[in-house]
Design a protein around this motif. Structure first.
Motif, short mmCIF file in Angstrom:
data_model
loop_
_atom_site.label_atom_id
_atom_site.label_comp_id
_atom_site.label_asym_id
_atom_site.label_seq_id
_atom_site.Cartn_x
_atom_site.Cartn_y
_atom_site.Cartn_z
N THR A 136 -58.63 27.19 62.60
CA THR A 136 -57.75 26.05 62.77
C THR A 136 -57.07 26.17 64.14
OG1 THR A 136 -57.35 25.87 60.40
CG2 THR A 136 -55.75 24.82 61.85
N THR A 149 -61.52 21.57 70.32
CA THR A 149 -61.65 20.97 69.00
C THR A 149 -63.05 20.41 68.76
OG1 THR A 149 -60.81 18.82 69.77
CG2 THR A 149 -59.20 20.40 68.92
N SER A 152 -62.61 18.61 61.69
CA SER A 152 -61.32 18.43 61.04
C SER A 152 -61.42 18.87 59.59
CB SER A 152 -60.89 16.96 61.09
OG SER A 152 -59.64 16.76 60.45
N THR A 257 -54.39 18.39 56.96
CA THR A 257 -55.59 18.27 57.77
C THR A 257 -55.28 18.57 59.24
OG1 THR A 257 -56.52 16.64 56.26
CG2 THR A 257 -57.45 16.72 58.48
N PRO A 259 -57.41 20.14 63.20
CA PRO A 259 -58.70 20.40 63.84
C PRO A 259 -59.09 21.88 63.82
CG PRO A 259 -57.00 20.09 65.51
CD PRO A 259 -56.35 19.80 64.19
N ILE A 301 -65.27 14.48 63.88
CA ILE A 301 -64.32 13.83 64.79
C ILE A 301 -65.13 13.14 65.88
CG2 ILE A 301 -62.50 15.51 64.29
CD1 ILE A 301 -63.10 16.85 66.97
#
Length: 311
Positions: A136, A149, A152, A257, A259, A301
């Motif tokens: 994360t 990133t 997600s 939630t 990324p 994403i």
């Protein structure tokens, strides 16, 4: 905050039958998890061939370019994101993405298994070039490394089928909760859940959670009845439920939630190249194909950024 933690091995004599069941049903390394299985996972599926992007390859630092490879650390016990098949080969969503990123940069990926809590020190100590291991992206982690990133996920909770202990994930005070060591879920118990329990005059989660080095052992602890509930990243919870043949079920909603981030050395010139590679894979459809292969497309994403932590 969402979740990747760590773990310690658990193998009590009283759960030998459960251990065998988990092996046979593919939690982490079974045969069924490497073919077509429930929930749209098809680990034998192929993804589009990836060719190098000259402009992205030109951004690769000279030392990495000379080596011809990216050394990628991953903790291969977190199916379907990273785990070992029955032959001991490391596979999963993160592995496929790492290979595709490397190819976009004109390199190959040398994926190496590592203990989760040793990965970031390995990045800062130049043992690994990067990591894809369901990290994360948090502001705390961004203080020491770059994070690019690419996915997600939130925190999910699983209990034994039928929820015999009537677990409410919104109130875990006094419950036996299994988590992987070093994950954000483990931090959540220590930093948020237990302080709230104390404030409410309720018993805390014992030992700030029953912590294991391997996610497979977290799942095993729940199936065996050692613990009453497990917390993990939402795709991992979904996969564990499918792979334990109905022994577990999800309870509550996915929360917090946030990324996932590819981990690289702080300020590395490779960070922007990796971000460009991920964005290119999104544009050409490879990213979507990889996520669909592992049944985790819900976490897709549409834009990758360097250091995009939300908390």
């Amino acid at each position: 905050m969402t979740a990747r933690t760590q773990r310690t091995r658990f193998l009590a004599a009283g759960v030998a039958a459960v251990s065998v069941s988990l092996v046979l049903t593919g939690c982490g390394s079974s045969k069924s998890s490497t073919g077509t299985s429930g929930g749209g996972v098809n680990a034998s599926a192929t993804v589009p061939a990836v060719t190098a992007d000259p402009s992205l390859a030109a951004a690769v630092p000279a030392d990495v370019k000379a080596a011809g490879k990216i050394v990628v650390a991953t903790d291969a016990s977190y199916a379907p994101n990273e785990f070992k098949d029955e032959k001991g080969t490391i596979i999963g969503m993160d592995v496929d993405l790492a290979n595709a990123i490397a190819k976009k940069l004109g390199l190959t990926a040398d994926v190496q298994n590592a203990t989760f809590d040793a990965i970031i020190p390995g990045i800062t100590g130049n043992k690994y070039t990067m990591s894809m291991s369901s990290f994360t992206d948090t502001k705390e982690r961004e203080a020491s490394v770059d994070m690019v990133t690419y996915f997600s996920a939130g925190t999910g909770a699983a209990v034994k089928k039928g929820n015999p202990d009537k677990i409410d994930p919104k109130d875990l005070c006094g419950k036996k909760v299994a988590v992987q060591t070093g994950t954000t879920q483990a931090s959540e118990i220590k930093d948020t859940i237990n302080p709230a329990c104390v404030k409410a005059g309720k018993p805390t989660v014992p030992n700030d959670g029953d912590k294991f080095d391997l996610q497979t052992d977290v799942t095993q602890a729940l199936v065996s009845g050692r613990d009453q509930v497990m917390l993990a990243d939402s795709p991992v919870v979904d996969y564990a439920i499918k792979q334990t043949n109905g022994q577990l079920e999800k309870v509550g909603d996915v929360t917090d939630t946030a990324p996932y981030g590819v981990v690289l050395a702080k300020g590395s010139p490779l960070s922007q190249a990796v971000q460009g590679a991920i964005q290119s894979l999104m544009a050409d459809g490879t990213y979507k194909s990889i996520l669909e292969k592992w049944g985790v497309q819900a976490g897709a994403i549409d834009k990758s950024v360097v250091n995009g932590a939300t908390s």
